[in-house]
Design a protein around this motif. Structure first.
Motif, PDB file in Angstrom:
ATOM      1  N   ASP A  98      -4.705 -12.098   6.275  1.00 29.52           N
ATOM      2  CA  ASP A  98      -4.072 -10.776   6.201  1.00 29.52           C
ATOM      3  C   ASP A  98      -2.556 -10.859   6.030  1.00 29.52           C
ATOM      4  OD1 ASP A  98      -3.717 -11.982   8.595  1.00 29.52           O
ATOM      5  OD2 ASP A  98      -4.067 -10.202   9.828  1.00 29.52           O
ATOM      6  N   THR A  99      -2.094 -11.879   5.300  1.00 31.27           N
ATOM      7  CA  THR A  99      -0.646 -12.045   5.158  1.00 31.27           C
ATOM      8  C   THR A  99      -0.189 -11.917   3.708  1.00 31.27           C
ATOM      9  OG1 THR A  99      -0.988 -14.410   5.037  1.00 31.27           O
ATOM     10  CG2 THR A  99      -0.390 -13.526   7.197  1.00 31.27           C
ATOM     11  N   GLY A 100      -1.008 -11.276   2.869  1.00 31.56           N
ATOM     12  CA  GLY A 100      -0.593 -11.026   1.483  1.00 31.56           C
ATOM     13  C   GLY A 100       0.436  -9.899   1.439  1.00 31.56           C
ATOM     14  N   ILE A 101       0.932  -9.598   0.240  1.00 36.61           N
ATOM     15  CA  ILE A 101       1.941  -8.535   0.061  1.00 36.61           C
ATOM     16  C   ILE A 101       1.517  -7.290   0.843  1.00 36.61           C
ATOM     17  CG2 ILE A 101       3.042  -7.007  -1.612  1.00 36.61           C
ATOM     18  CD1 ILE A 101       2.583  -9.193  -3.746  1.00 36.61           C
ATOM     19  N   ALA A 102       2.343  -6.884   1.796  1.00 36.59           N
ATOM     20  CA  ALA A 102       1.942  -5.819   2.725  1.00 36.59           C
ATOM     21  C   ALA A 102       2.253  -4.431   2.176  1.00 36.59           C
ATOM     22  CB  ALA A 102       2.649  -6.012   4.064  1.00 36.59           C
ATOM     23  N   ARG A 103       1.413  -3.492   2.529  1.00 43.09           N
ATOM     24  CA  ARG A 103       1.693  -2.083   2.264  1.00 43.09           C
ATOM     25  C   ARG A 103       2.853  -1.632   3.145  1.00 43.09           C
ATOM     26  NH1 ARG A 103      -4.313   0.660   2.766  1.00 43.09           N
ATOM     27  NH2 ARG A 103      -3.171   1.970   4.245  1.00 43.09           N
ATOM     28  N   GLY A 104       3.377  -0.465   2.815  1.00 36.85           N
ATOM     29  CA  GLY A 104       4.470   0.063   3.626  1.00 36.85           C
ATOM     30  C   GLY A 104       4.008   0.589   4.971  1.00 36.85           C
ATOM     31  N   ASP A 105       2.702   0.814   5.101  1.00 32.59           N
ATOM     32  CA  ASP A 105       2.189   1.303   6.387  1.00 32.59           C
ATOM     33  C   ASP A 105       1.310   0.243   7.066  1.00 32.59           C
ATOM     34  OD1 ASP A 105      -0.030   1.339   4.773  1.00 32.59           O
ATOM     35  OD2 ASP A 105      -0.736   3.324   5.420  1.00 32.59           O
ATOM     36  N   ALA A 106       1.559  -1.031   6.728  1.00 33.71           N
ATOM     37  CA  ALA A 106       0.814  -2.111   7.402  1.00 33.71           C
ATOM     38  C   ALA A 106       1.180  -2.135   8.881  1.00 33.71           C
ATOM     39  CB  ALA A 106       1.160  -3.451   6.761  1.00 33.71           C
ATOM     40  N   GLY A 107       0.203  -2.459   9.706  1.00 32.51           N
ATOM     41  CA  GLY A 107       0.498  -2.704  11.116  1.00 32.51           C
ATOM     42  C   GLY A 107       1.191  -4.056  11.245  1.00 32.51           C
ATOM     43  N   MET A 166      14.146  -1.812   6.592  1.00 32.91           N
ATOM     44  CA  MET A 166      13.236  -1.030   5.760  1.00 32.91           C
ATOM     45  C   MET A 166      11.840  -1.523   6.129  1.00 32.91           C
ATOM     46  SD  MET A 166      15.383  -2.050   2.400  1.00 32.91           S
ATOM     47  CE  MET A 166      14.557  -1.053   1.168  1.00 32.91           C
ATOM     48  N   ALA A 167      10.880  -0.621   6.279  1.00 28.32           N
ATOM     49  CA  ALA A 167       9.561  -1.056   6.735  1.00 28.32           C
ATOM     50  C   ALA A 167       8.976  -2.122   5.812  1.00 28.32           C
ATOM     51  CB  ALA A 167       8.616   0.136   6.815  1.00 28.32           C
ATOM     52  N   ALA A 168       9.108  -1.896   4.504  1.00 33.18           N
ATOM     53  CA  ALA A 168       8.488  -2.842   3.567  1.00 33.18           C
ATOM     54  C   ALA A 168       9.483  -3.197   2.473  1.00 33.18           C
ATOM     55  CB  ALA A 168       7.207  -2.250   2.999  1.00 33.18           C
ATOM     56  N   THR A 169       9.379  -2.523   1.326  1.00 34.59           N
ATOM     57  CA  THR A 169      10.234  -2.783   0.172  1.00 34.59           C
ATOM     58  C   THR A 169      10.753  -1.434  -0.296  1.00 34.59           C
ATOM     59  OG1 THR A 169       8.358  -2.419  -1.296  1.00 34.59           O
ATOM     60  CG2 THR A 169       8.718  -4.667  -0.596  1.00 34.59           C
ATOM     61  N   ALA A 170      11.741  -1.460  -1.174  1.00 38.50           N
ATOM     62  CA  ALA A 170      12.258  -0.181  -1.662  1.00 38.50           C
ATOM     63  C   ALA A 170      11.266   0.508  -2.592  1.00 38.50           C
ATOM     64  CB  ALA A 170      13.595  -0.373  -2.356  1.00 38.50           C
ATOM     65  N   ASP A 171      10.300  -0.240  -3.123  1.00 38.63           N
ATOM     66  CA  ASP A 171       9.329   0.425  -4.009  1.00 38.63           C
ATOM     67  C   ASP A 171       8.088   0.906  -3.258  1.00 38.63           C
ATOM     68  OD1 ASP A 171       8.334  -2.144  -3.633  1.00 38.63           O
ATOM     69  OD2 ASP A 171       7.829  -2.489  -5.735  1.00 38.63           O
ATOM     70  N   ARG A 172       8.141   0.830  -1.926  1.00 39.70           N
ATOM     71  CA  ARG A 172       7.000   1.313  -1.133  1.00 39.70           C
ATOM     72  C   ARG A 172       7.483   2.356  -0.121  1.00 39.70           C
ATOM     73  NH1 ARG A 172       5.862  -3.556  -2.721  1.00 39.70           N
ATOM     74  NH2 ARG A 172       3.719  -4.229  -3.088  1.00 39.70           N
ATOM     75  N   VAL A 173       6.684   3.392   0.067  1.00 37.58           N
ATOM     76  CA  VAL A 173       7.006   4.348   1.127  1.00 37.58           C
ATOM     77  C   VAL A 173       6.643   3.716   2.473  1.00 37.58           C
ATOM     78  CG1 VAL A 173       6.552   6.261  -0.441  1.00 37.58           C
ATOM     79  CG2 VAL A 173       4.733   5.507   1.110  1.00 37.58           C
ATOM     80  N   SER A 195       0.810   8.058   3.534  1.00 41.56           N
ATOM     81  CA  SER A 195      -0.569   7.651   3.291  1.00 41.56           C
ATOM     82  C   SER A 195      -0.629   6.698   2.103  1.00 41.56           C
ATOM     83  CB  SER A 195      -1.446   8.875   2.993  1.00 41.56           C
ATOM     84  OG  SER A 195      -2.709   8.442   2.498  1.00 41.56           O
ATOM     85  N   TYR A 196      -1.459   5.697   2.221  1.00 37.18           N
ATOM     86  CA  TYR A 196      -1.712   4.830   1.072  1.00 37.18           C
ATOM     87  C   TYR A 196      -3.094   5.135   0.491  1.00 37.18           C
ATOM     88  CZ  TYR A 196       2.613   2.239   1.109  1.00 37.18           C
ATOM     89  OH  TYR A 196       3.942   1.915   0.982  1.00 37.18           O
ATOM     90  N   ILE A 233       5.267   3.167  -4.649  1.00 33.27           N
ATOM     91  CA  ILE A 233       3.891   2.835  -4.289  1.00 33.27           C
ATOM     92  C   ILE A 233       3.612   3.549  -2.963  1.00 33.27           C
ATOM     93  CG2 ILE A 233       2.252   0.990  -3.767  1.00 33.27           C
ATOM     94  CD1 ILE A 233       4.250  -0.990  -5.065  1.00 33.27           C
ATOM     95  N   GLY A 234       2.530   4.331  -2.929  1.00 32.42           N
ATOM     96  CA  GLY A 234       2.185   5.043  -1.701  1.00 32.42           C
ATOM     97  C   GLY A 234       2.684   6.476  -1.722  1.00 32.42           C
ATOM     98  N   TYR A 235       2.131   7.251  -0.803  1.00 38.42           N
ATOM     99  CA  TYR A 235       2.461   8.680  -0.732  1.00 38.42           C
ATOM    100  C   TYR A 235       3.218   8.965   0.547  1.00 38.42           C
ATOM    101  CZ  TYR A 235      -1.181   8.706  -4.269  1.00 38.42           C
ATOM    102  OH  TYR A 235      -1.919   8.437  -5.383  1.00 38.42           O
ATOM    103  N   MET A 236       4.245   9.803   0.406  1.00 36.25           N
ATOM    104  CA  MET A 236       4.916  10.271   1.616  1.00 36.25           C
ATOM    105  C   MET A 236       5.367  11.697   1.434  1.00 36.25           C
ATOM    106  SD  MET A 236       8.708   8.535   2.139  1.00 36.25           S
ATOM    107  CE  MET A 236       9.142   9.338   3.683  1.00 36.25           C
ATOM    108  N   LYS A 237       5.554  12.348   2.557  1.00 39.11           N
ATOM    109  CA  LYS A 237       5.991  13.750   2.566  1.00 39.11           C
ATOM    110  C   LYS A 237       7.039  13.845   3.660  1.00 39.11           C
ATOM    111  CE  LYS A 237       3.772  18.002   4.149  1.00 39.11           C
ATOM    112  NZ  LYS A 237       4.027  19.132   3.271  1.00 39.11           N
TER     113      LYS A 237
END
Ligand code: NG6
Ligand code: CA
Length: 516
Positions: A98-107, A166-173, A195-196, A233-237
């Protein structure tokens, strides 16, 4: 014995030679502060001191001219999350699934109870802080974070006293900074939802509303939520005034780090300074615009160099430069088109982001993991040099533990070896082998003479969107590293070498190897 006396004792043992040569006052004999300057996607050929001609990087040059510039230094992986995991834990990321490129909402990917670089420094009496790109997950469970309240698990659980990330990357919410586990500049009037899985009703996306993309448009992927005229990448509001502006990201990260240095000038500190540059979306501050013929990618390199300069200038002002050990490197190799229409390909103007190396970010080839590594420590490194010895980021935890005198708990950081002498130039023997990990989980073994890439069943020769040579083959590959470029597979000519390197890899995998 308290921590500082253990540290002093160990320093005397480890750095005896370097220190014996100079006649420093007792103040200068202290353990150094340590700063990692960790760039994102900065390639082997992207800096002036590594041969780049289209961009000048005077502040990085200063580090190289007065320190050690390594020409065979490696990140553990050819993408961000696994490289950072390996660097900060001293354990190869590929041991876990579980250590691949992480989503912005990864735990949290590094588990709160796991031993880290920051724990190590803390136990040695250092103040510890992280700035910039994180990309290793936050909170207890993927997709379950409430971004409107303090996160129950964050960097404080990993040994960092302070963090502005930043939680993840600038291209991820989510496109907000997180300070000590909660959204910085939180806007009560505009709660944050992420949400992803699916978009929030009524929210525009890059895919459906390209007319709203006033700053950058995607070239592939990156067509979901729009923040600051750039789709991600990903949805945010929501987010309101907490949302970042891409053009100010370097300034925010750097100025928080500068403030930290000023506040902690009288303490010993470890700073993990992980820039957003030069990852996509590349959207540097106006003052760099039009200043480089390579366009946004070149300007992002200039902005990276500027950040380095701000850190150095601050250390100079505080009188801390001489006794601060700075290690500058990158999380993986370069990529040119990584998903936005920033004209990086068209404007290369002959620049070769990976220098002489084949492949780039994501690859098994050298361009994926061989990266710039520069070590600067005026009090500890007496002779500036260019070093071609083999070194890997995986060893930095154990090496710096040797420097500080920290004791690593049994079983922790088990892939990390104390090779401090390599880092500070007192031991010029190569690491006997370095393991490189590609985005598709293929492993390679590099030795001073050879590079072995294990056979894999990934049929892609080239990653189409980014035009990266991946280095995949269904048969073992062996390259003679005394010849640049990984061009001729000599596995069939040297079966005994292939066998030997396969043995090393098998033993590293099984954890049965003992490094000589
Ligand atoms: C890829 C993204 C790329 C980049 C990368 C992670 C697409 C099409 N590509 O999936 O843009 O974000 O992940 O880069 O979404 S890294 O340097 O953080 O590993
Ligand atoms: Ca990266």
């Amino acid at each position: 014995m308290n921590n500082s006396s253990i540290g002093a004792l160990s320093l005397a043992m480890v750095c005896g030679t370097a220190y014996a040569q100079t006649d420093k006052s007792s103040d200068e004999r202290q353990l150094p502060n340590v700063i990692f300057i960790y760039a994102d996607d900065l390639g082997y050929g992207d800096l002036e001191c590594y041969g780049a001609h289209n961009v000048s990087t005077p502040n990085v040059n200063r580090l190289a001219d007065n320190g050690i510039r390594f020409t065979n230094g490696y990140a553990s992986s050819s993408t961000s999350t696994p490289s950072r995991y390996s660097l900060l834990t001293g354990e190869y990321a590929w041991r876990r699934k579980d250590t691949g490129i992480a989503r912005g909402d990864a735990g949290m990917i590094i588990r709160p109870g796991q031993y880290t670089m920051a724990d190590m420094f803390k136990s040695a009496g250092y103040a510890t802080a992280a700035f910039g790109k994180w990309h290793l997950g936050l909170g207890t469970e993927t997709g379950k974070q409430d971004w409107n309240a303090p996160l129950p698990a964050a960097l404080g659980d990993l040994g960092f006293d302070y963090s502005y990330i930043m939680a993840a990357t600038a291209d991820r919410v989510p496109c907000v900074f997180i300070e000590n586990g909660q959204v910085a500049n939180y806007d009560l009037s505009d709660p944050i939802y992420v949400s992803y899985e699916e978009n929030f009703p009524g929210e525009p996306t890059g895919k459906d509303n390209p007319e709203l993309l006033y700053n950058l448009k995607p070239s592939h992927g990156h067509d979901q939520s729009i923040v600051n005229g750039i789709s991600r990448i990903g949805y945010m509001k929501g987010g309101g005034k907490a949302l970042w502006k891409d053009e100010n990201i370097a300034d925010s990260i750097t100025e928080h780090a500068v403030r930290y240095l000023r506040q902690h000038r009288n303490e010993r500190f470890f700073m993990y300074f992980a820039t957003n540059d030069i990852h996509v979306p590349r959207f540097p501050h106006e003052r760099f615009r039009g200043k480089n013929k390579m366009g946004l990618r070149g300007e992002a390199i200039m902005q990276f160099d500027w950040s380095v300069g701000r850190i150095l200038q601050t250390l100079d002002e505080l009188g801390l430069t001489d006794n601060t050990l700075i290690i500058l490197s990158s999380d993986n190799g370069p990529v040119v088109d990584d998903g936005y229409q920033d004209r990086a390909v068209e404007l290369l103007n002959g620049h070769r982001p990976a220098g002489d190396l084949r492949g780039g970010k994501y690859s098994t080839f050298e361009g994926g993991t061989r990266v710039p590594v520069i070590v600067h420590w005026p009090n500890g490194i007496s002779k500036p040099q260019v070093s071609d010895i083999l070194i890997s980021q995986i060893d930095w935890l154990a090496s710096l533990a040797a420097l500080t005198g920290a004791r690593i708990p049994r079983g922790c950081a088990f892939d990390s070896y104390d090779r401090l002498g390599n880092l500070i130039g007192t031991d010029t023997t190569d690491r006997p082998w370095v393991i490189e990990h590609a985005a598709n989980n293929t492993l390679s073994v590099r030795t001073p003479e050879w590079k072995y890439i294990e056979a894999n069943d990934d049929s892609r020769a080239i990653l189409k969107n980014t035009n990266t040579e991946l280095g995949n083959a269904p048969i073992p590959q062996l390259y003679d590293m005394t010849v640049a470029g990984e061009r001729e597979n000599v596995a069939a000519k040297h079966p005994e070498v292939v066998f030997e390197l396969q043995q090393i890899l098998r033993q590293v995998r099984n954890r049965t190897i003992k490094m000589k």
